[in-house]
Design a protein around this motif. Structure first.
Motif, PDB file in Angstrom:
ATOM      1  N   GLU A 260       0.828  -1.208   0.000  1.00  0.00           N
ATOM      2  CA  GLU A 260       0.000   0.000   0.000  1.00  0.00           C
ATOM      3  C   GLU A 260       0.862   1.259   0.000  1.00  0.00           C
ATOM      4  OE1 GLU A 260      -3.497   2.082   2.761  1.00  0.00           O
ATOM      5  OE2 GLU A 260      -2.721   0.081   3.245  1.00  0.00           O
ATOM      6  N   GLN A 261       1.915   1.262   0.825  1.00  0.00           N
ATOM      7  CA  GLN A 261       2.794   2.433   0.894  1.00  0.00           C
ATOM      8  C   GLN A 261       3.522   2.662  -0.426  1.00  0.00           C
ATOM      9  OE1 GLN A 261       5.282   1.407   4.214  1.00  0.00           O
ATOM     10  NE2 GLN A 261       3.867   2.251   5.741  1.00  0.00           N
ATOM     11  N   PHE A 262       4.039   1.578  -1.009  1.00  0.00           N
ATOM     12  CA  PHE A 262       4.789   1.734  -2.249  1.00  0.00           C
ATOM     13  C   PHE A 262       3.879   2.160  -3.400  1.00  0.00           C
ATOM     14  CE2 PHE A 262       7.268   0.457  -5.953  1.00  0.00           C
ATOM     15  CZ  PHE A 262       8.519   0.926  -5.605  1.00  0.00           C
ATOM     16  N   ALA A 263       2.635   1.721  -3.387  1.00  0.00           N
ATOM     17  CA  ALA A 263       1.685   2.136  -4.430  1.00  0.00           C
ATOM     18  C   ALA A 263       1.445   3.642  -4.370  1.00  0.00           C
ATOM     19  CB  ALA A 263       0.372   1.372  -4.269  1.00  0.00           C
ATOM     20  N   GLU A 264       1.305   4.185  -3.144  1.00  0.00           N
ATOM     21  CA  GLU A 264       1.101   5.630  -3.000  1.00  0.00           C
ATOM     22  C   GLU A 264       2.324   6.405  -3.477  1.00  0.00           C
ATOM     23  OE1 GLU A 264       0.153   6.312   1.053  1.00  0.00           O
ATOM     24  OE2 GLU A 264      -1.777   5.257   0.986  1.00  0.00           O
ATOM     25  N   VAL A 265       3.509   5.927  -3.113  1.00  0.00           N
ATOM     26  CA  VAL A 265       4.744   6.605  -3.510  1.00  0.00           C
ATOM     27  C   VAL A 265       4.918   6.568  -5.025  1.00  0.00           C
ATOM     28  CG1 VAL A 265       7.256   6.535  -3.359  1.00  0.00           C
ATOM     29  CG2 VAL A 265       5.869   6.181  -1.306  1.00  0.00           C
ATOM     30  N   ALA A 271       3.758  10.928 -11.254  1.00  0.00           N
ATOM     31  CA  ALA A 271       3.192  12.221 -11.644  1.00  0.00           C
ATOM     32  C   ALA A 271       4.282  13.278 -11.818  1.00  0.00           C
ATOM     33  CB  ALA A 271       2.169  12.676 -10.606  1.00  0.00           C
ATOM     34  N   LEU A 272       5.455  13.045 -11.189  1.00  0.00           N
ATOM     35  CA  LEU A 272       6.589  13.968 -11.317  1.00  0.00           C
ATOM     36  C   LEU A 272       7.517  13.574 -12.458  1.00  0.00           C
ATOM     37  CD1 LEU A 272       7.508  14.358  -7.523  1.00  0.00           C
ATOM     38  CD2 LEU A 272       6.267  15.995  -8.953  1.00  0.00           C
ATOM     39  N   ASN A 273       7.073  12.660 -13.297  1.00  0.00           N
ATOM     40  CA  ASN A 273       7.921  12.163 -14.380  1.00  0.00           C
ATOM     41  C   ASN A 273       8.390  13.335 -15.253  1.00  0.00           C
ATOM     42  OD1 ASN A 273       9.273  10.573 -16.150  1.00  0.00           O
ATOM     43  ND2 ASN A 273       7.534   9.249 -16.654  1.00  0.00           N
ATOM     44  N   GLY A 274       9.712  13.418 -15.436  1.00  0.00           N
ATOM     45  CA  GLY A 274      10.314  14.500 -16.201  1.00  0.00           C
ATOM     46  C   GLY A 274      10.970  15.535 -15.326  1.00  0.00           C
ATOM     47  N   GLN A 275      10.623  15.571 -14.039  1.00  0.00           N
ATOM     48  CA  GLN A 275      11.220  16.525 -13.107  1.00  0.00           C
ATOM     49  C   GLN A 275      12.383  15.846 -12.372  1.00  0.00           C
ATOM     50  OE1 GLN A 275       8.375  18.636 -10.631  1.00  0.00           O
ATOM     51  NE2 GLN A 275       6.718  18.291 -12.114  1.00  0.00           N
ATOM     52  N   PRO A 293      16.314   4.419  -9.439  1.00  0.00           N
ATOM     53  CA  PRO A 293      15.648   4.429 -10.748  1.00  0.00           C
ATOM     54  C   PRO A 293      14.511   5.439 -10.797  1.00  0.00           C
ATOM     55  CG  PRO A 293      14.892   2.573  -9.461  1.00  0.00           C
ATOM     56  CD  PRO A 293      15.964   3.229  -8.648  1.00  0.00           C
ATOM     57  N   GLN A 294      14.174   5.822 -12.004  1.00  0.00           N
ATOM     58  CA  GLN A 294      13.006   6.662 -12.206  1.00  0.00           C
ATOM     59  C   GLN A 294      11.740   5.820 -12.105  1.00  0.00           C
ATOM     60  OE1 GLN A 294      13.895   8.395 -16.080  1.00  0.00           O
ATOM     61  NE2 GLN A 294      14.449  10.345 -15.116  1.00  0.00           N
ATOM     62  N   MET A 295      10.690   6.455 -11.625  1.00  0.00           N
ATOM     63  CA  MET A 295       9.421   5.750 -11.505  1.00  0.00           C
ATOM     64  C   MET A 295       8.691   5.853 -12.847  1.00  0.00           C
ATOM     65  SD  MET A 295       7.837   3.917  -9.285  1.00  0.00           S
ATOM     66  CE  MET A 295       8.602   4.441  -7.750  1.00  0.00           C
ATOM     67  N   ASN A 296       8.705   4.752 -13.595  1.00  0.00           N
ATOM     68  CA  ASN A 296       8.129   4.745 -14.937  1.00  0.00           C
ATOM     69  C   ASN A 296       6.703   4.228 -14.978  1.00  0.00           C
ATOM     70  OD1 ASN A 296      10.528   5.730 -16.092  1.00  0.00           O
ATOM     71  ND2 ASN A 296      11.397   3.655 -16.129  1.00  0.00           N
ATOM     72  N   GLY A 297       6.114   4.002 -13.835  1.00  0.00           N
ATOM     73  CA  GLY A 297       4.741   3.520 -13.790  1.00  0.00           C
ATOM     74  C   GLY A 297       4.281   3.386 -12.359  1.00  0.00           C
ATOM     75  N   VAL A 298       3.003   3.193 -12.182  1.00  0.00           N
ATOM     76  CA  VAL A 298       2.427   3.000 -10.853  1.00  0.00           C
ATOM     77  C   VAL A 298       2.473   1.511 -10.525  1.00  0.00           C
ATOM     78  CG1 VAL A 298       0.394   3.306  -9.411  1.00  0.00           C
ATOM     79  CG2 VAL A 298       0.952   5.005 -11.162  1.00  0.00           C
ATOM     80  N   ILE A 299       3.172   1.179  -9.460  1.00  0.00           N
ATOM     81  CA  ILE A 299       3.336  -0.230  -9.063  1.00  0.00           C
ATOM     82  C   ILE A 299       2.398  -0.501  -7.902  1.00  0.00           C
ATOM     83  CG2 ILE A 299       4.953  -1.968  -8.224  1.00  0.00           C
ATOM     84  CD1 ILE A 299       7.194  -0.383  -9.523  1.00  0.00           C
ATOM     85  N   THR A 300       1.372  -1.272  -8.170  1.00  0.00           N
ATOM     86  CA  THR A 300       0.351  -1.550  -7.146  1.00  0.00           C
ATOM     87  C   THR A 300       0.414  -2.976  -6.605  1.00  0.00           C
ATOM     88  OG1 THR A 300      -1.235  -2.159  -8.880  1.00  0.00           O
ATOM     89  CG2 THR A 300      -1.207   0.146  -8.156  1.00  0.00           C
ATOM     90  N   ASP A 301       1.242  -3.835  -7.200  1.00  0.00           N
ATOM     91  CA  ASP A 301       1.279  -5.234  -6.758  1.00  0.00           C
ATOM     92  C   ASP A 301       2.325  -5.491  -5.684  1.00  0.00           C
ATOM     93  OD1 ASP A 301       3.520  -4.884  -8.277  1.00  0.00           O
ATOM     94  OD2 ASP A 301       3.209  -6.635  -9.573  1.00  0.00           O
ATOM     95  N   GLY A 302       3.075  -4.455  -5.278  1.00  0.00           N
ATOM     96  CA  GLY A 302       4.072  -4.628  -4.228  1.00  0.00           C
ATOM     97  C   GLY A 302       5.253  -5.472  -4.634  1.00  0.00           C
ATOM     98  N   ARG A 303       5.627  -5.438  -5.926  1.00  0.00           N
ATOM     99  CA  ARG A 303       6.738  -6.257  -6.428  1.00  0.00           C
ATOM    100  C   ARG A 303       7.706  -5.398  -7.250  1.00  0.00           C
ATOM    101  NH1 ARG A 303       5.746 -11.871  -6.325  1.00  0.00           N
ATOM    102  NH2 ARG A 303       3.718 -12.375  -5.405  1.00  0.00           N
ATOM    103  N   PRO A 304       8.408  -4.477  -6.591  1.00  0.00           N
ATOM    104  CA  PRO A 304       9.383  -3.669  -7.334  1.00  0.00           C
ATOM    105  C   PRO A 304      10.647  -4.456  -7.645  1.00  0.00           C
ATOM    106  CG  PRO A 304       9.467  -3.109  -5.029  1.00  0.00           C
ATOM    107  CD  PRO A 304       8.326  -4.094  -5.184  1.00  0.00           C
ATOM    108  N   GLN A 305      11.443  -3.906  -8.539  1.00  0.00           N
ATOM    109  CA  GLN A 305      12.687  -4.557  -8.962  1.00  0.00           C
ATOM    110  C   GLN A 305      13.832  -3.567  -8.787  1.00  0.00           C
ATOM    111  OE1 GLN A 305      13.548  -5.485 -13.263  1.00  0.00           O
ATOM    112  NE2 GLN A 305      13.346  -7.600 -12.531  1.00  0.00           N
ATOM    113  N   VAL A 306      14.871  -4.011  -8.075  1.00  0.00           N
ATOM    114  CA  VAL A 306      16.030  -3.165  -7.804  1.00  0.00           C
ATOM    115  C   VAL A 306      17.128  -3.540  -8.781  1.00  0.00           C
ATOM    116  CG1 VAL A 306      17.680  -2.378  -6.076  1.00  0.00           C
ATOM    117  CG2 VAL A 306      15.403  -3.107  -5.379  1.00  0.00           C
TER     118      VAL A 306
END
Length: 579
Positions: A260-265, A271-275, A293-306
């Protein structure tokens, strides 16, 4: 002209035996080949690696780092020991000793300690996810403390350290106060290890650098903690089409709160993409930025990749650290020394002598009890020993397994368990001979009865070894490991060697004729009858015992034999009347 008889396609006992022995030969050759490949092209050896008690190794003493006036609880130390043990076990190092001495954690590793394992032990693996506020090229010039500052007209102006406007989120630029900007501008990445970035407050911004010391960052407060990680694995980064990019990454799985926290972030940063760099999110491990990394999409499944400067080993090491959790407190290496074996070669020799004595006693018993048949037991034990030795050396090379004195004890105990399988089989064959079966039939019938008993017995042994391995720690695991390994090998050898050898020996005249020294003499075993309705002649036995034996023989007759006996009796009675 008579039609030629069709040859039965059903395999004979001899064919089955040859097929089984062939498979056994393939297994042994494969084990030899794998071991030889490890010796030639890898870091393998023809001898198994020894554990801490027999070879010695490296001792690392970790001292806790806490704030002034704070103390370390025993619960924190126990938790740290558990996490470090999981990390070491995940690296493939066996028989490590990890415990507490006072307020320190002492880690003893057998053999030489490689850099990857050292990093697993020393790293606290405190993962934090912070948004990026500022990023710039690193300043790697050390400041000379003896250099005199330029004179000023008055007292040095104190820079403002408190935001004038309350930040609305962790990415708000209002976090960047004049004092924080000055700290960022003058920060030297070469001094990162000397700072306290790994114990920085989670609700305050952080000035730090990446692990390569090439880029420095000003990061916002922590938004997602590594405590919310439930799993972490390493793998290759793949494109949307499934093609591999050749880059290693760590795949993280968060729990419900972290998801839930990572989805909000991710929604805010996307939304700040490009800044740039405010659309970046930093993965901070022990105070240093692994990747931003840059946030290139909204991740809602709680499975980011480092992603970062990872290879296969470093990505797996980080995944293991994150998966087993961060240490509850930070540690620093107080000392790292080479230690000698706790038992030494004399104890190893004593263990080997004990095993040799046990093996000799088993050989003597089998030869006394089964005579020439005992040679099958001896040969089976040799095959078991060969496969076990090759398996342990391969495991030492590939999985980091080390043989301890407890492991040797497991091998010694396994000698008796292995011989037990052969005894069960031989006794079943002898029971069939006592019932009047010929040797070929007795071997097949005895095997069907013995195999079920052997599987039940070995299943109990294997279950006990698995439970002991899961619940135990330290050297006891070595005992359980070797016991379970030899149990599996025992079953394989009984199926692919012991039974096929008896099938072949049953075809020989020495054993099929029931030679006295074969161990399979029906007369010596007390067979009730031999062949079709040919009963053994009683030798001066009392009338009651003879009648009892006759009744027992009649019970053991087949239906066809009983009918044949009745026909013979009828014909004999008719001939008596005619005469």
């Amino acid at each position: 002209m008579a039609a030629p008889s069709k040859r039965s396609s059903r395999p004979t006992p001899v064919r089955k035996a040859v097929r089984s022995l062939t498979w056994l030969g393939v297994i042994i050759i494969a084990l030899f080949g794998i071991n030889a490949a490890g010796v030639i092209w890898g870091n393998g050896s023809w001898t198994p690696k020894l554990a801490l008690d027999l070879e010695g190794g490296t001792q690392i003493i970790l001292a806790p780092q806490v704030e002034a006036g704070a103390s370390v609880s025993q619960e924190q130390l126990d938790q740290a020991v558990s996490i470090i043990r999981q990390r070491v076990d995940a690296s493939g190092v066996a028989e490590a000793e990890i415990n507490t001495e006072g307020s320190n954690v002492v880690v003893r590793i057998p053999g030489e300690l490689d850099e990857q394992t050292r990093n697993r032990i020393e790293s606290s693996a405190k993962l934090e996810l912070r948004p990026v506020l500022l990023a710039d090229a690193a300043t790697n010039q050390s400041i000379d403390p003896s250099a005199s500052p330029e004179p000023t007209d008055g007292a040095e102006e104190e820079l403002q350290a408190t935001p004038t406007v309350e930040p609305t989120d962790a990415s708000d630029p209002n976090w960047v106060t004049p004092a924080l900007q000055d700290e960022f501008d003058t920060f030297d990445c070469a001094a990162l290890d000397e700072g306290e970035a790994n114990v920085a407050a989670s609700d305050e911004p952080l000035v730090t650098c990446d692990t390569t010391r090439q880029i420095k960052y000003l990061l916002g407060p922590v938004e997602v903690s590594g405590e919310d990680i439930v799993d972490a694995t390493n793998g290759m980064v793949q494109t949307q089409t499934g093609a591999s990019t050749g880059q290693w990454a760590v795949n993280i799985v968060f729990n419900d709160r972290g998801t839930e926290q990572f989805a909000e972030v991710s929604q805010r940063l996307f939304a700040l993409n490009g800044q740039t760099p405010r659309d970046q999110f930093a993965f901070v491990l022990d105070g240093a930025v692994l990747s931003a990394p840059q946030m290139n999409g909204v991740i809602t499944d709680g499975r980011p990749q480092v992603t970062g400067n990872f290879d296969q080993q470093s990505s797996k090491a980080l995944a293991d650290q994150l998966k087993f959790g961060a240490l509850p407190i930070s540690f620093e290496v107080q000392s790292s020394d080479t230690i000698s074996a706790t038992l030494g070669t004399s104890q190893l020799q004593s263990g080997l002598i004990a095993g040799l004595i046990g093996l000799i006693l088993v050989v003597i018993y089998t030869l006394f009890q089964y005579r020439a048949l005992g040679s099958v037991t001896i040969a089976s034990l040799v095959i078991v020993g060969l496969i076990t030795y090759l398996s342990i050396t391969i495991l030492s090379w590939r999985e980091g397994y080390r043989l301890s004195l407890a492991g040797i004890a497991g091998l010694i105990v396994a000698i008796g368990f292995t011989a037990d399988s052969f005894i069960v089989y031989f006794e079943r064959v002898r029971d069939e001979l006592r019932d009047g079966r010929p040797l070929v039939g007795a071997v097949e019938a005895g095997w069907k009865r013995a195999f079920r008993t052997i599987l039940a017995s070995k299943g109990v042994n294997l279950l006990a070894a698995v439970v002991l391995f899961i619940l135990a720690v330290g050297s006891v695991k070595g005992f359980a490991y070797t016991l379970g390994l030899t149990t599996i090998i025992d079953v394989v050898v009984v199926i692919l060697f012991t039974h096929p050898m008896l099938q072949l020996l049953a075809q020989t005249r020495f054993f099929s004729s029931g030679h006295t020294w074969s161990g399979l003499d029906p007369q010596a075993l007390g067979a009730v009858y031999r062949g079709r309705a040919e009963f053994r002649k009683p030798v001066a036995v009392p009338a009651k015992k003879a009648a009892s034996s006759s009744r027992e023989a009649q019970k053991r007759q087949t239906i066809a034999e009983r009918k044949a006996a009745q026909v013979d009796a009828t014909v004999g009675a008719g001939e008596g009347k005619e005469s």
